[in-house]
Scaffold this motif. Structure first.
Motif, PDB file in Angstrom:
ATOM      1  N   ASN A 102       2.377  -2.925  14.883  1.00  0.00           N
ATOM      2  CA  ASN A 102       1.086  -2.694  14.161  1.00  0.00           C
ATOM      3  C   ASN A 102       0.559  -3.952  13.633  1.00  0.00           C
ATOM      4  OD1 ASN A 102       0.812   0.605  13.413  1.00  0.00           O
ATOM      5  ND2 ASN A 102       3.216   0.219  13.866  1.00  0.00           N
ATOM      6  N   ARG A 120      -2.077  -1.668   8.726  1.00  0.00           N
ATOM      7  CA  ARG A 120      -1.033  -0.973   8.204  1.00  0.00           C
ATOM      8  C   ARG A 120      -0.289  -1.557   6.897  1.00  0.00           C
ATOM      9  NH1 ARG A 120       3.037   2.870  11.737  1.00  0.00           N
ATOM     10  NH2 ARG A 120       3.980   3.969  10.065  1.00  0.00           N
ATOM     11  N   MET A 121      -0.390  -2.970   7.113  1.00  0.00           N
ATOM     12  CA  MET A 121       0.274  -3.498   5.936  1.00  0.00           C
ATOM     13  C   MET A 121      -0.413  -4.592   5.266  1.00  0.00           C
ATOM     14  SD  MET A 121       4.289  -3.881   6.645  1.00  0.00           S
ATOM     15  CE  MET A 121       4.144  -4.930   8.157  1.00  0.00           C
ATOM     16  N   SER A 159       2.306   3.462   4.908  1.00  0.00           N
ATOM     17  CA  SER A 159       1.728   1.940   4.942  1.00  0.00           C
ATOM     18  C   SER A 159       1.971   1.258   3.543  1.00  0.00           C
ATOM     19  CB  SER A 159       0.203   2.133   5.101  1.00  0.00           C
ATOM     20  OG  SER A 159      -0.427   2.981   4.090  1.00  0.00           O
ATOM     21  N   ILE A 215       0.965   5.617   0.934  1.00  0.00           N
ATOM     22  CA  ILE A 215       0.757   3.998   0.738  1.00  0.00           C
ATOM     23  C   ILE A 215       1.564   3.496  -0.115  1.00  0.00           C
ATOM     24  CG2 ILE A 215      -0.833   2.312   0.447  1.00  0.00           C
ATOM     25  CD1 ILE A 215      -3.200   4.371   1.126  1.00  0.00           C
ATOM     26  N   MET A 271       7.053  -0.856  12.199  1.00  0.00           N
ATOM     27  CA  MET A 271       5.691  -1.768  12.016  1.00  0.00           C
ATOM     28  C   MET A 271       5.266  -2.494  13.068  1.00  0.00           C
ATOM     29  SD  MET A 271       4.351  -0.894   9.178  1.00  0.00           S
ATOM     30  CE  MET A 271       4.813   0.439   8.058  1.00  0.00           C
ATOM     31  N   LEU A 297      -5.388   2.038   5.710  1.00  0.00           N
ATOM     32  CA  LEU A 297      -3.963   2.405   5.280  1.00  0.00           C
ATOM     33  C   LEU A 297      -3.649   3.719   5.271  1.00  0.00           C
ATOM     34  CD1 LEU A 297      -4.195  -0.200   2.296  1.00  0.00           C
ATOM     35  CD2 LEU A 297      -2.707  -0.417   4.387  1.00  0.00           C
ATOM     36  N   PHE A 328      -2.555   6.121   8.667  1.00  0.00           N
ATOM     37  CA  PHE A 328      -1.037   5.951   8.801  1.00  0.00           C
ATOM     38  C   PHE A 328      -0.078   6.854   7.990  1.00  0.00           C
ATOM     39  CE2 PHE A 328      -2.781   1.948   9.941  1.00  0.00           C
ATOM     40  CZ  PHE A 328      -2.410   1.930  11.242  1.00  0.00           C
TER      41      PHE A 328
END
Ligand SMILES: NC(=O)c1ccc[n+]([C@@H]2O[C@H](COP(=O)([O-])OP(=O)(O)OC[C@H]3O[C@@H](n4cnc5c(N)ncnc54)[C@H](OP(=O)(O)O)[C@@H]3O)[C@@H](O)[C@H]2O)c1
Length: 261
Positions: free
Chosen positions: A10, A89-90, A139, A182, A7, A133, A136
């Protein structure tokens, strides 16, 4: 597989970043080199935290001051994130409003706002950010729930029910979105020393917020819909399964009744 190591560099979007658990997620993510979109109403607080985190950790931050009780707030956040050309991404759906007390002790307007902040906006924001999301290979959506999600709690009833909503929706979405990379998790923290906890008439021991979040990050990478750092939830689940509803409700009511002696 989701790993925090990957991460670095990101972007994570954290709602309720101005205090408590949300602010602590920001601090611990920043140490890992994760860029932050920080969301809450209190612009002064999130600006100050963002400046501090950028200076110490060499990360980038974006501050969005918005009232998450506004049904359009998720769209506003999404538009701003798109305008700034970052990909999330999060997503940490952490913000919440809480009320503890007699049911008629709050206004209808407050209950509407609480349900929007705790239930509606996290879902709409998750939906808005799905294209990010999904882009990626892995995520995360982390929905901060509560031990209160497991049962009816008199004098904390609407908050507890709002947490049940996000807890259940989160687990269902884990089942749908896992195959797309995800990871959707419901986070049940131990009672933690924040302003929400001080409002709840909870008289038990409170964990330090740094401990709550570092425990969560230690098990965040597990492929599991539950991110449980609260203790004794198994006992609560046992009561829910075996006690008659009336007994369960009356016992919970005794714990949360205002000014009990
Ligand atoms: N502390 C505990 O013991 C405990 C236990 C179980 C679950 N939780 C959950 O943990 C999460 C974080 O709570 P906390 O304990 O850290 O409490 P907190 O310090 O009061 O944090 C709540 C955050 O939500 C934000 N927020 C509230 N209403 C908002 C609104 N209308 N629009 C935008 N932001 C709003 C607040 O920011 P602004 O005021 O700046 O808007 C604040 O940053 C919540 O989901 C809570 O239900 C906490």
């Amino acid at each position: 597989m989701l790993t925090l190591e990957k991460m670095q560099g990101n972007w994570a979007l954290v709602t309720g970043a101005s205090s408590g658990i949300g602010a602590e997620f920001c601090q611990q993510f920043a140490k890992l080199g994760i860029n932050l979109v920080m969301v809450s109403r209190n612009a002064e607080k999130i600006n100050a935290l963002s400046a501090r985190l950028e200076a110490i950790n060499k990360i980038k931050t974006i501050v969005i001051s918005v009232d998450l009780s506004d049904p359009m707030s998720a769209d506003k956040i999404y538009q701003e994130v798109e305008r700034r050309n970052v990909r999330i991404r999060m997503l940490i759906n952490n913000a919440a409003l809480c009320y503890a007390g007699q049911f008629d002790g709050e206004t209808n307007e407050f209950y509407s706002k609480m349900i929007n902040v705790n239930c509606l906006t996290p879902i709409v924001l998750s939906k808005c950010l799905l294209p990010h999301l999904k882009s990626f290979e892995d995520s995360l959506i982390l929905n901060v729930s509560s031990g209160a999600a497991y049962q009816p709690v008199p004098y904390l009833g609407i908050y507890a029910a709002s947490k049940s909503f996000i807890h259940m929706a989160s687990q269902a979405l884990y089942g749908e979105l896992r195959e797309e990379g995800i990871m959707v998790k419901t986070f049940i923290p131990a009672p933690t020393n924040t302003s929400i906890a001080s409002n709840k008439a909870y008289s038990g021991k409170l964990e330090k917020v740094e401990i709550t979040v570092s425990k969560a990050l230690k098990i965040l990478e597990n492929d599991d819909p539950m991110l449980m750092t609260a203790k004794n939830v198994w006992l609560q689940k046992l009561f829910v399964a075996f006690l008659p509803a009336k007994k369960l409700i009356m016992e919970a009511g005794k714990m949360f009744k205002p000014n009990r002696n």
